[in-house]
Each structure stands twice: as structure tokens, then as C-alpha cells.
Motif scaffolding. Structure first.
Motif, PDB file in Angstrom:
ATOM      1  N   PRO A 133       2.217   3.172   6.473  1.00  0.00           N
ATOM      2  CA  PRO A 133       0.817   2.788   6.719  1.00  0.00           C
ATOM      3  C   PRO A 133      -0.203   3.767   6.144  1.00  0.00           C
ATOM      4  N   PRO A 134      -0.056   5.104   6.312  1.00  0.00           N
ATOM      5  CA  PRO A 134      -1.107   5.973   5.765  1.00  0.00           C
ATOM      6  C   PRO A 134      -0.869   6.418   4.314  1.00  0.00           C
ATOM      7  N   ASP A 135       0.060   5.762   3.594  1.00  0.00           N
ATOM      8  CA  ASP A 135       0.310   6.114   2.193  1.00  0.00           C
ATOM      9  C   ASP A 135       0.707   7.577   2.018  1.00  0.00           C
ATOM     10  N   ALA A 136       1.590   8.056   2.855  1.00  0.00           N
ATOM     11  CA  ALA A 136       1.931   9.475   2.818  1.00  0.00           C
ATOM     12  C   ALA A 136       3.146   9.762   1.932  1.00  0.00           C
ATOM     13  N   ILE A 137       3.752   8.716   1.392  1.00  0.00           N
ATOM     14  CA  ILE A 137       4.975   8.938   0.615  1.00  0.00           C
ATOM     15  C   ILE A 137       4.691   8.803  -0.879  1.00  0.00           C
ATOM     16  N   SER A 138       5.177   9.771  -1.629  1.00  0.00           N
ATOM     17  CA  SER A 138       5.007   9.687  -3.079  1.00  0.00           C
ATOM     18  C   SER A 138       6.379   9.683  -3.737  1.00  0.00           C
ATOM     19  N   GLY A 139       6.426   9.254  -4.974  1.00  0.00           N
ATOM     20  CA  GLY A 139       7.701   9.214  -5.685  1.00  0.00           C
ATOM     21  C   GLY A 139       7.777   7.985  -6.572  1.00  0.00           C
ATOM     22  N   GLU A 140       8.471   8.138  -7.691  1.00  0.00           N
ATOM     23  CA  GLU A 140       8.620   7.031  -8.636  1.00  0.00           C
ATOM     24  C   GLU A 140       9.952   6.346  -8.383  1.00  0.00           C
ATOM     25  N   LYS A 141      10.106   5.201  -9.027  1.00  0.00           N
ATOM     26  CA  LYS A 141      11.347   4.448  -8.884  1.00  0.00           C
ATOM     27  C   LYS A 141      12.527   5.292  -9.366  1.00  0.00           C
ATOM     28  N   LYS A 142      13.598   5.221  -8.609  1.00  0.00           N
ATOM     29  CA  LYS A 142      14.831   5.957  -8.899  1.00  0.00           C
ATOM     30  C   LYS A 142      14.665   7.472  -8.872  1.00  0.00           C
ATOM     31  N   GLN A 143      13.546   7.926  -8.309  1.00  0.00           N
ATOM     32  CA  GLN A 143      13.390   9.368  -8.114  1.00  0.00           C
ATOM     33  C   GLN A 143      13.234   9.648  -6.626  1.00  0.00           C
TER      34      GLN A 143
ATOM     35  N   LYS B 201      -0.461  14.044   5.575  1.00  0.00           N
ATOM     36  CA  LYS B 201      -0.901  12.654   5.760  1.00  0.00           C
ATOM     37  C   LYS B 201      -0.059  11.899   6.791  1.00  0.00           C
ATOM     38  N   CYS B 202       1.177  12.331   6.970  1.00  0.00           N
ATOM     39  CA  CYS B 202       2.128  11.597   7.811  1.00  0.00           C
ATOM     40  C   CYS B 202       1.647  11.515   9.257  1.00  0.00           C
ATOM     41  N   THR B 203       1.710  10.299   9.826  1.00  0.00           N
ATOM     42  CA  THR B 203       1.316  10.133  11.233  1.00  0.00           C
ATOM     43  C   THR B 203       2.537  10.039  12.145  1.00  0.00           C
ATOM     44  N   GLN B 204       3.720  10.289  11.612  1.00  0.00           N
ATOM     45  CA  GLN B 204       4.979  10.248  12.366  1.00  0.00           C
ATOM     46  C   GLN B 204       5.221   8.906  13.048  1.00  0.00           C
ATOM     47  N   CYS B 205       4.828   7.815  12.386  1.00  0.00           N
ATOM     48  CA  CYS B 205       5.016   6.520  13.038  1.00  0.00           C
ATOM     49  C   CYS B 205       6.459   6.035  12.919  1.00  0.00           C
ATOM     50  N   GLY B 206       7.177   6.577  11.949  1.00  0.00           N
ATOM     51  CA  GLY B 206       8.590   6.213  11.820  1.00  0.00           C
ATOM     52  C   GLY B 206       8.858   4.948  11.023  1.00  0.00           C
ATOM     53  N   ALA B 207       7.830   4.388  10.388  1.00  0.00           N
ATOM     54  CA  ALA B 207       8.027   3.155   9.611  1.00  0.00           C
ATOM     55  C   ALA B 207       9.061   3.362   8.510  1.00  0.00           C
ATOM     56  N   CYS B 208       9.020   4.543   7.858  1.00  0.00           N
ATOM     57  CA  CYS B 208       9.930   4.810   6.747  1.00  0.00           C
ATOM     58  C   CYS B 208      11.387   4.784   7.210  1.00  0.00           C
TER      59      CYS B 208
ATOM     60  N   VAL C 158       8.240  -8.779  12.342  1.00  0.00           N
ATOM     61  CA  VAL C 158       7.243  -8.201  11.439  1.00  0.00           C
ATOM     62  C   VAL C 158       7.742  -6.867  10.876  1.00  0.00           C
ATOM     63  N   LYS C 159       7.790  -6.799   9.573  1.00  0.00           N
ATOM     64  CA  LYS C 159       8.268  -5.573   8.920  1.00  0.00           C
ATOM     65  C   LYS C 159       7.091  -4.619   8.681  1.00  0.00           C
ATOM     66  N   PRO C 160       7.361  -3.318   8.680  1.00  0.00           N
ATOM     67  CA  PRO C 160       6.273  -2.362   8.447  1.00  0.00           C
ATOM     68  C   PRO C 160       5.532  -2.658   7.138  1.00  0.00           C
ATOM     69  N   GLY C 161       4.226  -2.523   7.194  1.00  0.00           N
ATOM     70  CA  GLY C 161       3.422  -2.666   5.979  1.00  0.00           C
ATOM     71  C   GLY C 161       3.118  -4.095   5.566  1.00  0.00           C
TER      72      GLY C 161
ATOM     73  N   LEU D  59      11.714   2.814  -3.350  1.00  0.00           N
ATOM     74  CA  LEU D  59      10.294   2.521  -3.104  1.00  0.00           C
ATOM     75  C   LEU D  59       9.996   1.793  -1.799  1.00  0.00           C
ATOM     76  N   VAL D  60      11.054   1.383  -1.081  1.00  0.00           N
ATOM     77  CA  VAL D  60      10.818   0.575   0.117  1.00  0.00           C
ATOM     78  C   VAL D  60       9.991   1.329   1.153  1.00  0.00           C
ATOM     79  N   CYS D  61      10.333   2.617   1.390  1.00  0.00           N
ATOM     80  CA  CYS D  61       9.595   3.369   2.410  1.00  0.00           C
ATOM     81  C   CYS D  61       8.169   3.624   1.953  1.00  0.00           C
ATOM     82  N   LYS D  62       8.006   3.808   0.673  1.00  0.00           N
ATOM     83  CA  LYS D  62       6.675   4.078   0.132  1.00  0.00           C
ATOM     84  C   LYS D  62       5.746   2.895   0.412  1.00  0.00           C
ATOM     85  N   LYS D  63       6.284   1.693   0.194  1.00  0.00           N
ATOM     86  CA  LYS D  63       5.476   0.491   0.440  1.00  0.00           C
ATOM     87  C   LYS D  63       5.187   0.308   1.924  1.00  0.00           C
ATOM     88  N   ALA D  64       6.137   0.726   2.763  1.00  0.00           N
ATOM     89  CA  ALA D  64       5.976   0.462   4.197  1.00  0.00           C
ATOM     90  C   ALA D  64       5.073   1.466   4.892  1.00  0.00           C
TER      91      ALA D  64
END
Lengths: 627, 156
Positions: A590-600, A608-615, B144-147, A583-588
Motif C-alpha cells: 500500500p505505501p509503495d515501500a518496495i523497490s526492485g526490478e523484475k528478476k532482481q 516508508k514501510c507501515t508493517q502492514c504485512g501485505a508483502c 480481496v487481495k492486497p493492493g 514484483l508481486v509484493c511490490k504491486k501489493a
């Protein structure tokens, strides 16, 4: 209490030196920009308070006639270098370096170490290689191989205390210089081979001599503290951490060239440097170290601190002088040099902060001492800011000629997360990127210039495989495009066009002939611009094009960014085999483009992805991949 | 565009009085002081400064628009400066700008309609070891971490 002459200075130094020797334990809290940002001031206050509470004989100022026996001297120093793991607390004489000190840890330090004489293991530096705790600076690889000249007092003297500086031998060099003939002082600096630390590398002694021989009834001494290079903060550390050394260097210069007025130009992004320098100037005035008849000699000298206005071009000498005069900071053509007609059209010596900081040691220890370090053409040492994707970041000072490999992999400890090394960028926006085949290059003015980069003021930015060279070059061009003063056409229009071409490349719209065009235009800008900003502006792009041509070609031919940075031609996807569903990338995102449940397995919505690379930045499992 | 609040000319006068009248070389310094008092440079203040120092009005405006430290429009209560120095740039500062753009609804150089936040980007604040760095007024926020940035700033 003033210091009217050399005798009084010597008496004061002796008394303070003795007071300093009587101190049983020195507790030095680093208050450099990094440590201060992480809470060093609060740690200092807590240390003083807790120590007093524990009944320890605390001093916060050197007391020549102190009543306490075996006092404990707690001081705020300038940058101690290892900013990465601040706030730092260095305890002497036992050489214990506590790292990452929080206010909550202060009680432990006071009870166990200062009162109990034990070491608090958990606050010691942990060597990432073998996880062993290392006690002091003598054991830590980051500090090995360093040699401090300009940074000598930075991290050891109390930054805002004249007494602390005098106790460490401060102003003795000035006293010595004032006994010498101005010509002798210049000869000594000439013999030392000191070259301008701001980046140009012009011999300092020669500059001083040409100023003396220039015609004029008035001369000026200016210290350039407009450290504009992004990724460099050496001068900031010296101004904040050892302001009196800079002032002493300037007074020696004033004596040598016969000046009575000086300026220190500091960029406004360094508020603490402005504050500490202003305080130091005021203290020197009150103590008779600035003003009339300094140390009983015939020298009158005053210094004003001028704040910059946030313009990179003002680091250029002629633009800087215009700025102090209250005008727009535009450079002028240098048919007539500043040493002949500079500030207010009078002969002017302008040196960098670090250059002035080297002068006291050269006068005190002699030019032979200085030339015994470094290389033949670049004697002495140089301060560098080791930053970017390197394990140990911070401020270092090494003898000239040290190899890039020793710096990056020795002191720097290699690349973060064990990723592959790609390049090191030196010289700021005027410098260039050097790749792996240049790692054994000895770092000095001439070797770096020959390799297509430059010394610059001393920023060293380490890059890994996830740094795109086209993006870095574009970044610097954008910086320079915005900072160009606009006076001359090659810089104003040329840099703009270069940036447009790189932008085209980064969007995947580049054509094969673009690379030749970039090269040709770059060379034209180099030869036809008015000042150093324009002349060196194409360096980042030309050096990356030379050393990393295949990366440029990938952008042009394959419409692909190998490092996965250029947004328009990069797509991010999640490798289902590697994703742990944390879930770390999902939380990070910015445009909420990542979906998925824990351990999935998570999925990126490409719409939606803006290619910012945060994930990719936050993923610990290397599960985010690029095309 | 936000309506500019009325300028307190008394406040401007008090700043002017700190400087020698007609001394042109004080222009940059004077404008800096005005900016730190009023938080931006209203046209009236620049005009008053130019008259006081006997500088042509166009020179005064040229200085006020040349240096990045000066702003000719009112700015928010909290100035959020995102460092875009090289070290911050390669360690994720562009993501921080993105976070602010989405979280606060404003990009670099813009101010939120409630005048609470102004987002600015700056070129290196000399804290490269803490990259990426954000400075909210005088508070340094390191690594600063993303998000995370919007929450950190809103919680003060």
C-alpha cells in the motif's frame, strides 16, 4: 390455497411428494451468502434459460399436476456448506457436485450433463491431496462424517418455497405436536436433552417448562437470530436456507407453552435472512399455518420479524427483548429470569435459531433418535462454521463429541499452504483459543468449557503460525470494548483497561508484572459483570495467556512478536536467497515501500514501510521474513 | 465537515405515517426506515420521530446513538463496508483498510469530501469463507487481495 387442517396438509404433502418423486433430475443451485456473493443468482437464471432453450422440461416450482414428463426441477437452495468453492450446483439423483460454477460454464452443464447425461470433469471438486477429481458429496472428504439435523433442509429444499418444504415432510411435525398434549411435547423435548445452541447450553425443555409454570396471562416466544459472533454464520444459513423449519419449531414451542405471539429478531447485517423470513412468515399466514386456529386446532399464533440495529449486546436475551420493545438494548440483572418476566415483563421463551430448527426433527423422530447422536450430556448434532486459515472453509454439522482434529484436519483438510497449526478459536468473543494439545478434545458443551473455551454459537476459527495470539486477544477485546453497552462498570472500564494493557504489550512496552495484572483483572471482570458479555469478555485473553504463555512472554521480555503481526515490534525484510524478483509484493504494497526490478531482489524501504504485512501475505516463496 | 443537505420533511412525514402514532415500541423500527430512506438520521428527523411516537427526545437520541446501524451524519453514495470479523481479520482485512486509507484518503467512519465513498468497518457479515470480504453498497467482493480493492471499487 390454505391448509385448514391436518387432513388438508397431508393431502397437500402427498400431492407435492408425488410431484417431487416425478422429478427426474434435481438441479440445486446454492444461494447461501458465499455462493450468492460469487454470482449464484446469475448462474441460476442462466441455468433456467439455457435449459429451456435446449428444450428440456424445466420446472422452477413443484407442480403437482404438471404436464411435463420427467421434469427437470431447478431450484435455489440455502447454503450447501462448502462455501470455499462456490457457487455450487448439486445435481441429483446422480450426486454430481459442480464447483466454482460461472455463468460461462452453464452451457456445458446443460448440454453435457442435463441433456447428455455426462459429467463435466473440469467442474468437479479437485482433491488437493492427489489432484483427483471427485464426483459428488459422497466422495468429498469435507462432507464425510457430517450428519445433518438442524441443517437437514438447508441446501436441499428450495429456500423460498413452502411447497418444497411441505414436500420434504415439513409441518408434519407440527401436525403431530398439535395432536399431543402440550405437556407431552415438553416432556419429549426434555427427554431429548436438547441444549440451547446459542452457546449457553441451557436445557431447552426445562426452559419451556419453567415458562409454563410462571405466572402470567400472556406468554411470548422469541427466536434469537442476532448472530453477532464474528466468524459464525450458521444461523444466517438456516434463516436464509430453511426459514420454514425455524417457523415450525416456533409454532411447536407456542403450542407447548401456550403463547400466541412470537418474534424473530434478526441482525440487520443479514438482509437476505430478513427478506426470506419475512416472505416465509407471510406465506404461512396466507396458508393458514400462522394466525387463527392453526391446522384446525385451538392454537392462535402470530410471528413478527424484528430487525436488529447492529449491537452485539442485543444477542443477550434481556437486551434483545428491550430492543424489540423499541429501547436501547441494555441487559438487566437476572435476579428474575426471562421465562418468568421477560418481554413486556411477561413469561418469555427465548431460543436460538438452531435450537428451534432441531425441534421439528425431535418431535417427528422422537427423543431416542436424537439422543442416539452426540454425547451423554450434549446429545444431538451441532452446526459449526469452519473458517480461518483452513483449506476447506464452510458450514458443517457433526455429532457432538467429534474431535477437533477430525474437524480441522478431516473435513477442513488441514491448514492453508501446509503451514503449521497453531490454534482453533471457538465461542466467538466469549470463547477461547485451544492449541495443539487440545486437538483430540471431543467437542461438546462441557469439554470445551473445561478446557477454558466454550461452545458459543459455533464459530470455529482455525489459526496458523502467522496468527499472533496477543493480537487475537486484543482484537476480541477491542470488539467487546466497542460493543459493551456501558451499563455496568466492570465491563465498561475493565475491558477498556484490559485492552490498554494488551495494546501496551503489542507495542513492546509490556513489563513482566503486566501478565499477572491482566490475569487478575480478567478474573475480576468475570465475577462482577452484569451480563454474559462482560462475564465472558476476558475469556479470549485468559485462555490465550494460559495456553500460549510463551508468546506473551516473547512480547514482554524480547519485545518481539513471533508471528510477525504486531506492527510496532515487527520489521519486514526480504530474504535475498529466496526472492525471485516476481514484483508481486511490490504491486501489493500500500505505501509503495518496495523497490526492485523484475528478476532482481526486492528491497523494503524501512522508512516508508507501515508493517502492514501485505508483502508477506502475497509472497509465494516465503521470501518476506520478520525479526 | 461536509454541510448537511436540507432535510425533506415531507419524506420524513411519509415514513412516520406508516407507523401507529404514539406507539413507543416502534422507535427502532421507525428510525431504521428513516435511515434507509434518507441514508442517515438528521436531527430534525429524530425530533419528528420522537414527537410522533411520544417518546422523550433524549430516549430517541439515546437509541439513535446506541445502535451501529444509525448514522447521524450524511454518508457517501457508496458505503464501503470492510468486514473485520475474526476470519477476515486473520486473513488480511487490516491490509484492506490500509489500502482504502491510502487509496481513497479516508479511514473507517469517514466520508470522502466529494461525498462519493464512506468507509465503514463491520463485525462479520456471515461470509467468512470468502474472507477478507468487502461490501460496496450491496455488492460483495470476495477474497480481496492486497493492493486491489480501490481499483475494484472505482471501476464499480
Amino acid at each position: 390455497m390454505g391448509i385448514a387442517n391436518r387432513k388438508e396438509l397431508e393431502a397437500r404433502r402427498k400431492a407435492l411428494h408425488k410431484a417431487n418423486e416425478n422429478v427426474k433430475t434435481h438441479v440445486r443451485v446454492c444461494s447461501g451468502t458465499g455462493c450468492a456473493a460469487l454470482g449464484a443468482f446469475e448462474v441460476y437464471d442462466a441455468l433456467v434459460k439455457e435449459s429451456k432453450k435446449a428444450g428440456l422440461p424445466v420446472q422452477v416450482e413443484l407442480e403437482p399436476c404438471g404436464k411435463e414428463k420427467d421434469p427437470l426441477f431447478v431450484s435455489l437452495t440455502g447454503c450447501q456448506g462448502f462455501c470455499q468453492i462456490g457457487p455450487l450446483v448439486h445435481i441429483l439423483p446422480d450426486d454430481i457436485l459442480y464447483t466454482g460454477v460461472k455463468v460461462s460454464a452453464v452451457k456445458d452443464i446443460v448440454e453435457k450433463t442435463l441433456a447428455g447425461g455426462q459429467v463435466v470433469e473440469k467442474l468437479l471438486y479437485k482433491n488437493p491431496e492427489d489432484k483427483k477429481r471427485l464426483k459428488g458429496r459422497a466422495d468429498i472428504p469435507f462432507y464425510k462424517g457430517q450428519e445433518l439435523v438442524a441443517l437437514e433442509g438447508c441446501g436441499s429444499v428450495a429456500a423460498d418455497s413452502l411447497d418444497s418444504y411441505v414436500a420434504s415432510g415439513g409441518f408434519s411435525s407440527l401436525a403431530k405436536a398439535l395432536k399431543m398434549d402440550p405437556d407431552q411435547v415438553i416432556s419429549e423435548v426434555e427427554k431429548s436433552g436438547l441444549r440451547g445452541r446459542g452457546g449457553g447450553g441451557f436445557p431447552t425443555g426445562r426452559k419451556w417448562r419453567s415458562c409454563v409454570s410462571a405466572e402470567g396471562d400472556e406468554r411470548f416466544v422469541i427466536c434469537n437470530g442476532d448472530e453477532g459472533d464474528p466468524g459464525a454464520f450458521m444461523d444466517c444459513c438456516i434463516m436464509e436456507g430453511d426459514p420454514y423449519r425455524v417457523i415450525e419449531g416456533m409454532i411447536i414451542c407456542a403450542h407447548a407453552v401456550g403463547s400466541s405471539t412470537g418474534f424473530i429478531y434478526v441482525r440487520h447485517e443479514y438482509p437476505r435472512a430478513v427478506e426470506r423470513l419475512s416472505l416465509a412468515v407471510k406465506t404461512c399466514e396466507e396458508n393458514g399455518l400462522l394466525g387463527k386456529k392453526i391446522l384446525g386446532s385451538d392454537l392462535d399464533f402470530d410471528i413478527s420479524v424484528a430487525r436488529g440495529g447492529g449491537a452485539f449486546v442485543c444477542g443477550e436475551s434481556t437486551a434483545l427483548m428491550r430492543s424489540i420493545e423499541g429501547s436501547v438494548g441494555e441487559p438487566r440483572a437476572k435476579y428474575v429470569r426471562s421465562v418468568q418476566r421477560g418481554f413486556r415483563d411477561k413469561p418469555t421463551v427465548l431460543n436460538n435459531v438452531e435450537t428451534f430448527a432441531c425441534v421439528p426433527s425431535i418431535i417427528n423422530e422422537g427423543s431416542d433418535w436424537f439422543t442416539s447422536r452426540g454425547t451423554e450430556k450434549s446429545p444431538g448434532t451441532k452446526a459449526f462454521c469452519l473458517v480461518g486459515k483452513v483449506v476447506n472453509t464452510g458450514l458443517i454439522e457433526v455429532p457432538m463429541g467429534t474431535s477437533l482434529r477430525d474437524v480441522v484436519f478431516g473435513m477442513g483438510g488441514g491448514i492453508i499452504d501446509g503451514r503449521p497449526f497453531k490454534a482453533v478459536q471457538t465461542g466467538g468473543p466469549s470463547g477461547g483459543c485451544l492449541g495443539e494439545d487440545h486437538l483430540d478434545l471431543p467437542v461438546d458443551f462441557d469439554a470445551l468449557a473445561k478446557a477454558g473455551s466454550m461452545m458459543g454459537s459455533g464459530g470455529m476459527i482455525v489459526m496458523d503460525d502467522r496468527t499472533c495470539m496477543v493480537d487475537v486477544a486484543k482484537y476480541f477485546l477491542k470488539f467487546l470494548m466497542e460493543e459493551s453497552c456501558g451499563k455496568c462498570v466492570p465491563c465498561r472500564e475493565g475491558v477498556y483497561q484490559l485492552h490498554a494493557m494488551l495494546d501496551k504489550l503489542s507495542r513492546g512496552e509490556g513489563e513482566p508484572q503486566d501478565l499477572e495484572k491482566i490475569q487478575r483483572l480478567g478474573k475480576e471482570i468475570q465475577v462482577s459483570s452484569l451480563c454474559g458479555l462482560g462475564k465472558s469478555a476476558p475469556n479470549p485473553v485468559l485462555s490465550t495467556l494460559k495456553n500460549f504463555r510463551e508468546e506473551y512472554e516473547a512480547h514482554v521480555n524480547d519485545k518481539r512478536c513471533p508471528a510477525g503481526v504486531c506492527r510496532d515490534i515487527t520489521t519486514f525484510t526480504i530474504d535475498p536467497d529466496k526472492c525471485t524478483g516476481c514484483l508481486v509484493c511490490k504491486k501489493a504494497c500500500p505505501p509503495d515501500a518496495i523497490s526492485g526490478e523484475k528478476k532482481q531482489v526486492h528491497i523494503i524501504d524501512q522508512d516508508k514501510c507501515t508493517q502492514c504485512g501485505a508483502c508477506r501475505l502475497v509472497c509465494k516463496f516465503d521470501a518476506v521474513v520478520t525479526n | 465537515m461536509n454541510a448537511a443537505p436540507a432535510v425533506d420533511m415531507k419524506q420524513v412525514g411519509a415514513v412516520l405515517a406508516r407507523f401507529e402514532k404514539g406507539e413507543r415500541s416502534h422507535l427502532v423500527h421507525l428510525l431504521q426506515d428513516l435511515q434507509s430512506e434518507i441514508h442517515y438520521l438528521p436531527g430534525e428527523a429524530i425530533r419528528a420521530a420522537a414527537e410522533y411516537l411520544d417518546v422523550p427526545l433524549n430516549s430517541a437520541f439515546s437509541v439513535a446513538t446506541f445502535y451501529k446501524a444509525f448514522s447521524l451524519v450524511p454518508r457517501g453514495e457508496t458505503i464501503v463496508k470492510v468486514c473485520l470479523g475474526t476470519s477476515c481479520h486473520i486473513r488480511g482485512a487490516p491490509v484492506v483498510v490500509e489500502d482504502l486509507r491510502i487509496g481513497l484518503g479516508v479511514g473507517p467512519g469517514e466520508t470522502t469530501p466529494d461525498m462519493k465513498y464512506t468507509v465503514e468497518v463491520v463485525n462479520c457479515v456471515g461470509a467468512c469463507a470468502l474472507a477478507p470480504v468487502v461490501i460496496a453498497n450491496t455488492r460483495y467482493i470476495a477474497d480481496v487481495k492486497p493492493g486491489t480493492i480501490v481499483k475494484i471499487i472505482e471501476e464499480g
